[in-house]
Design an enzyme around this catalytic site. Structure first.
Site: not given
Ligand code: DNO
Length: 388
Positions: A233, A271, A298, A346-347, A363
């Site tokens: 990530h 991401c 993500h 994501d989010h 989340y």
């Molecule tokens: C937040 C996530 C991060 C992710 C870590 C992976 O929403 O994208 O906390 O899980 O960085 O290790």
């Protein structure tokens, strides 16, 4: 895209039955009970995978198997922790997991300065304000040498921010930076945080890079054996903070990692919310360049204010990240592979409707569902227009 949903295990306010109604088939989860450095026991991994399977879903992505700080620093028992990591990898692979997301950020996982930014319509998103981080660093933590880490303009703004802040603002800032975001392993006091930061002075950027590539090459035989892929990530935000080295923030870092780690099983989580934290990053170009090594995505979007402060967008489709162009790259890569790529929305915004369901910041159920639906619509339209 192979749409996935992050589930926080038994403590998650959403049940697997509810998640199933989103239409996803794949679950992103971890053994949250296990601390960094511990080997994940096969029976525990199996029990979690079975629970997911009984709900009609598959646990195919792990996020995260956290990397112990000792592995990042080459201190203490780090060699044993690497062996334990290999055991965890073998065990998750034996239970159907295909890819493992993790990060190599020292001390802190991702960092935000405000998790309760209220938009005009009352919905809530998260913000990153670099001036607040600088203010916290210089005036609250008083980290030795902090002042020299910022340019003059940033320091002036940081001072303004600090002088204007109320005790409640200061408390919010400390809490938000040092604890409480999903993925954060330990809640740290300012003293503990400073002590940990100090230890990285001996590691430095070159040391941290060495330790990451060494770690990856050491676990590669397990990946080749089991077929698992590793998806690092990116740093969030994608530049150094608090004097800590950052080594996975942009295309240049990704290029160096690919050269140092030749196996394509060693790859990336694309991401957009993290890479998008720097205006210099072009997420679409990054996808195109590293397409073969992208094992997990993500997707979300950001909105920038004039001065570089950014927050999460109203929509996963609009903002700093050119989502249509990015989705098109993803679909082309899927066509090339003959296989879909794991992706989770994501989010998402927190709406009134989710107010009685406490969740990790970002989340919420409805917020993520809206994001997922937008991405699905985009995918469907692009597939049809481009014949993909
Ligand atoms: C937040 C996530 C991060 C992710 C870590 C992976 O929403 O994208 O906390 O899980 O960085 O290790």
């Amino acid at each position: 895209m192979r749409a996935c949903w992050r589930w926080f295990g038994d403590g998650d306010p959403l049940s697997l039955a509810e998640i199933r109604q989103t239409g996803v088939k794949d679950i992103v989860a971890a053994l949250y009970e296990r601390k960094p450095g511990e080997a994940w026991p096969l029976d525990e991994v199996r029990a979690r995978a079975e629970k997911v399977r009984e709900a009609g879903l598959e646990w195919t992505v792990v996020e995260s198997i956290p990397v112990h700080e000792d592995i990042k620093k080459h201190t203490g028992d780090w060699r044993r922790f690497v062996e334990n990591y290999k055991t965890s990898l073998r065990n998750v692979a034996a239970c159907g997991v295909k890819t493992v997301c993790y990060n190599f950020m020292p001390v802190l996982d991702w960092t935000r300065t405000d998790v309760k930014t209220r938009l005009d319509d009352g919905s809530v998103v998260m913000t990153y304000n670099p001036y607040e981080v600088a203010a916290f660093d210089v005036f609250a933590l008083k980290r030795p040498g902090a002042e020299s880490a910022y340019d003059e303009a940033t320091l002036v703004k940081a001072k303004e921010v600090w002088e204007k802040s109320t005790p409640a603002d200061r408390e919010r800032l400390e809490k938000t930076i040092l604890m409480g975001l999903p993925g954060t392993v330990d809640d740290l006091s300012p003293e503990e945080f400073l002590a940990q930061v100090r230890e990285y002075a001996n590691v430095g950027e070159a040391g941290l890079r060495d330790h990451l590539y060494g770690f990856l090459n050491e676990i590669t035989p397990v990946l080749e054996d089991t077929g698992l892929t590793m998806a690092i990530h990116p740093d969030d935000p994608p530049y150094p903070i608090f004097g800590l080295p950052r080594i996975l923030s942009n295309a240049a870092d990704m290029r160096i990692m690919c050269e140092a780690c030749p196996s394509e099983k060693v790859g990336f989580t694309l991401c957009t919310g993290s890479l998008g934290g720097s205006l210099a990053n072009d997420e679409v170009a990054i996808f195109r360049e590293f397409a073969r090594r992208i094992h997990f995505c993500h997707f979300r979007n950001l909105v920038y204010a004039q001065d570089g402060v950014f927050r999460e967008s109203e929509s996963h489709l609009t903002g700093k990240v050119d989502m249509p162009a990015l989705m098109l790259e993803l679909l082309r890569e899927e066509k090339r592979r003959g296989e879909r790529i794991f992706l989770r929305p994501d989010h998402g915004r927190q709406f009134y409707i989710d107010k009685d369901r406490p969740c990790y910041w970002g989340y919420s159920f409805v917020g993520r569902m809206v994001g997922l639906s937008e991405l699905r619509g985009l995918e469907c339209g692009l597939r049809s227009v481009y014949g993909l």
